[in-house]
Design a protein around this motif. Structure first.
Motif, PDB file in Angstrom:
ATOM      1  N   ARG A  66       0.833  -1.213   0.000  1.00 49.27           N
ATOM      2  CA  ARG A  66       0.000   0.000   0.000  1.00 49.27           C
ATOM      3  C   ARG A  66       0.867   1.264   0.000  1.00 49.27           C
ATOM      4  O   ARG A  66       0.597   2.227  -0.715  1.00 49.27           O
ATOM      5  CB  ARG A  66      -0.914   0.008   1.227  1.00 49.27           C
ATOM      6  N   SER A  67       1.940   1.254   0.803  1.00 48.42           N
ATOM      7  CA  SER A  67       2.780   2.444   0.949  1.00 48.42           C
ATOM      8  C   SER A  67       3.485   2.809  -0.350  1.00 48.42           C
ATOM      9  O   SER A  67       3.483   3.967  -0.772  1.00 48.42           O
ATOM     10  CB  SER A  67       3.816   2.217   2.055  1.00 48.42           C
ATOM     11  N   VAL A  68       4.103   1.802  -0.984  1.00 49.91           N
ATOM     12  CA  VAL A  68       4.852   2.071  -2.217  1.00 49.91           C
ATOM     13  C   VAL A  68       3.921   2.520  -3.329  1.00 49.91           C
ATOM     14  O   VAL A  68       4.219   3.459  -4.075  1.00 49.91           O
ATOM     15  CB  VAL A  68       5.643   0.828  -2.652  1.00 49.91           C
ATOM     16  N   ARG A  69       2.783   1.866  -3.453  1.00 49.87           N
ATOM     17  CA  ARG A  69       1.853   2.209  -4.525  1.00 49.87           C
ATOM     18  C   ARG A  69       1.365   3.650  -4.397  1.00 49.87           C
ATOM     19  O   ARG A  69       1.396   4.427  -5.351  1.00 49.87           O
ATOM     20  CB  ARG A  69       0.665   1.251  -4.501  1.00 49.87           C
ATOM     21  N   SER A  70       0.923   4.041  -3.206  1.00 52.89           N
ATOM     22  CA  SER A  70       0.403   5.392  -3.023  1.00 52.89           C
ATOM     23  C   SER A  70       1.516   6.428  -3.106  1.00 52.89           C
ATOM     24  O   SER A  70       1.327   7.520  -3.651  1.00 52.89           O
ATOM     25  CB  SER A  70      -0.320   5.504  -1.673  1.00 52.89           C
ATOM     26  N   ALA A  71       2.707   6.090  -2.587  1.00 53.97           N
ATOM     27  CA  ALA A  71       3.824   7.032  -2.628  1.00 53.97           C
ATOM     28  C   ALA A  71       4.293   7.278  -4.055  1.00 53.97           C
ATOM     29  O   ALA A  71       4.609   8.408  -4.431  1.00 53.97           O
ATOM     30  CB  ALA A  71       4.984   6.501  -1.781  1.00 53.97           C
ATOM     31  N   ALA A  72       4.355   6.220  -4.871  1.00 53.13           N
ATOM     32  CA  ALA A  72       4.799   6.373  -6.264  1.00 53.13           C
ATOM     33  C   ALA A  72       3.857   7.284  -7.042  1.00 53.13           C
ATOM     34  O   ALA A  72       4.287   8.159  -7.799  1.00 53.13           O
ATOM     35  CB  ALA A  72       4.897   5.006  -6.936  1.00 53.13           C
ATOM     36  N   LYS A  73       2.559   7.091  -6.851  1.00 55.51           N
ATOM     37  CA  LYS A  73       1.582   7.935  -7.558  1.00 55.51           C
ATOM     38  C   LYS A  73       1.697   9.391  -7.128  1.00 55.51           C
ATOM     39  O   LYS A  73       1.691  10.310  -7.956  1.00 55.51           O
ATOM     40  CB  LYS A  73       0.169   7.417  -7.298  1.00 55.51           C
TER      41      LYS A  73
END
Length: 459
Positions: A214-221
């Motif tokens: 969840r963290s990587v996905r939202s941070a990348a966007k």
């Protein structure tokens, strides 16, 4: 996690290094930063997709070792360590130069030493303390950049009671929008891309996240659109408010930044000092994040026997103390250069960082192309365009590297960077390749983790 990545990507490259890019491209530097933002977004997104699928220790370096070759993983991680170590030093030099804005009589090296002691002490604290502090420091500069953009746009189009708005006059008044020709947009990328170093840190920090998927996905966007917004609009404000030749005069020995110049020339009380404080915080934040990244990368190298095993150890607080100690090398070099009085320290260190980070980015994109062939769209976060988009990014990285050979101030640093890669390659084939420990268990665990995500969440 977003703020840790922005801790590097929104730093002295934007606040301090932009003067050199303006000197090359003039007002057209806005286009250079737009292209750079696109390339950076592609790299960050590709690293993010792979990290969501495999949130393993070592991040993209470990992934390169799996999908390309063990040598590629070795080269990528040492290249990233060689990127972040001098980057920490460059940020510390910037801290010292910002401090001379208020106290020009105090030698630069004293400020560099003081700030180096501060960030090394912070990194010896726990991981949780580091994340909290970096979030705080990055928040300050992100908010400041937003305020700068809003206030700057008001100055450009509406002015102040005693200051008429310049409008778009400065974009074409002195030699036109591209005073140095179309090729200058490409050449400026050699400096511009330094600004985006840090976008890949999302992948490195994934292994220490509580919920990496969840963290990587939202941070990348979040990071992709913020970078484009911050860089393009910020540089538009700078070149619209200040004649480009004035902004570019700071390209050699920079004691302030184009951002401080904006408010200094507008004669707004205290605003220049406040802006200088913000860019000072940005430099400290960048040094802090760079040292963190270097330490974790060296720790990963030690864990897989690509570096001496002593660097795999951690202390009671979970901090790899030995890896941290060696990673302070950039800070030590910055202090020595500052004491010796060598001119143009920031420019040299910036060029060395750029050489190393371009190698890292190229390896990330090549890893992604291999990753897509094997994994397809199994990651909960996927890049629009997939392999085609990554290919565009790879072409941009190669073009930037070629541009460095046409910038005289960078040639020495390019030679040092290439010499470093030759050295670590010789060491690898002299014996390191025979003792590398694989990380297959970590990949199997990561694959299980992502497989358990509900289908609706993947969408």
């Amino acid at each position: 996690m977003t703020m840790i990545a922005l801790g590097l990507a929104v730093g002295t490259g934007l606040f301090l290094g932009s003067g050199g890019a303006i000197a090359i491209a003039g007002p057209a530097v806005v286009v250079s930063y737009a292209i750079g933002s696109l390339i950076a977004a592609i790299i960050g997104a590709c690293a993010g997709e792979m990290a969501v699928r495999y949130p393993v220790r070592g991040g993209f370096g470990t992934i390169a070792g799996k999908f390309i070759s063990p040598y590629a993983g070795y080269l990528t991680r040492w290249a990233y360590w060689a990127t972040t170590v001098p980057l920490a030093g460059a940020e510390l030099v910037a801290v010292g130069q910002y401090m001379t804005y208020w106290w020009p009589e105090i030698p630069l090296w004293i400020w560099v030493v003081a700030s180096a002691v501060l960030i090394v002490g912070l990194n010896f604290a726990s991981v949780n303390s580091f994340g909290t502090l970096e979030f705080f420091l990055s928040s300050i500069k992100v908010i400041a950049v937003v305020v700068f953009i809003i206030f700057g746009l008001i100055l450009v189009f509406f002015g102040l009671p005693n200051t008429p708005p310049p409008g778009l006059t400065n974009l074409h008044a002195d030699g036109g929008f591209m005073p140095n020709g179309l090729s200058s947009i490409w050449l400026a990328l050699a400096i511009v891309m330094f600004s985006f170093g840090g976008i890949e840190l999302i992948s490195v920090s994934a292994a220490e996240a509580k919920d990496p998927v969840r963290s990587v996905r939202s941070a990348a966007k979040a990071m992709m659109w913020r970078l484009a917004f911050f860089y393009v609009l910020s540089l538009f404000v700078v070149v619209a408010l200040i004649p480009w030749r004035d902004a570019s005069t700071l390209k050699d020995e920079i004691e302030t930044s184009p951002f401080v110049m904006v408010f200094s020339q507008m004669h707004i009380p205290y605003i220049a000092g406040i802006t200088n404080f913000v860019v000072l915080v940005a430099a400290l934040s960048g040094a802090n994040a760079a040292l963190y990244a270097a330490t974790r990368q060296l720790h990963s190298l030690g864990s897989e026997r690509m570096a001496p095993r002593v660097f795999a150890r951690t202390n009671g607080r979970g901090v790899p103390a030995q890896a941290l100690a060696l990673s302070t090398l950039g800070a030590i070099v910055a202090v020595v250069l500052a004491i010796s009085g060598v001119g143009g320290i920031f420019t040299y260190m910036m060029a060395l960082v750029t050489v190393c980070v371009l190698v890292v980015w190229a390896m990330i994109l090549i890893s992604y192309l291999k990753f897509k062939k094997v994994e397809g769209n199994k990651s909960p976060f996927t890049v629009w365009g997939g392999a085609a988009t990554a290919t565009v990014g790879l072409i941009g990285v190669i073009a930037t590297f070629v541009a460095m050979f046409f910038i005289g101030d960078m040639l020495a640093s390019v030679a040092v960077g290439l010499g470093f890669f030759l050295l670590i390659t010789v060491i690898y084939f002299a014996g390191v390749n025979k003792q590398i420990a694989t990380n297959d268990d970590a990949f199997a665990e990561a694959k299980t983790m992502t497989a358990q995500i509900p289908t609706v969440q993947k969408k």
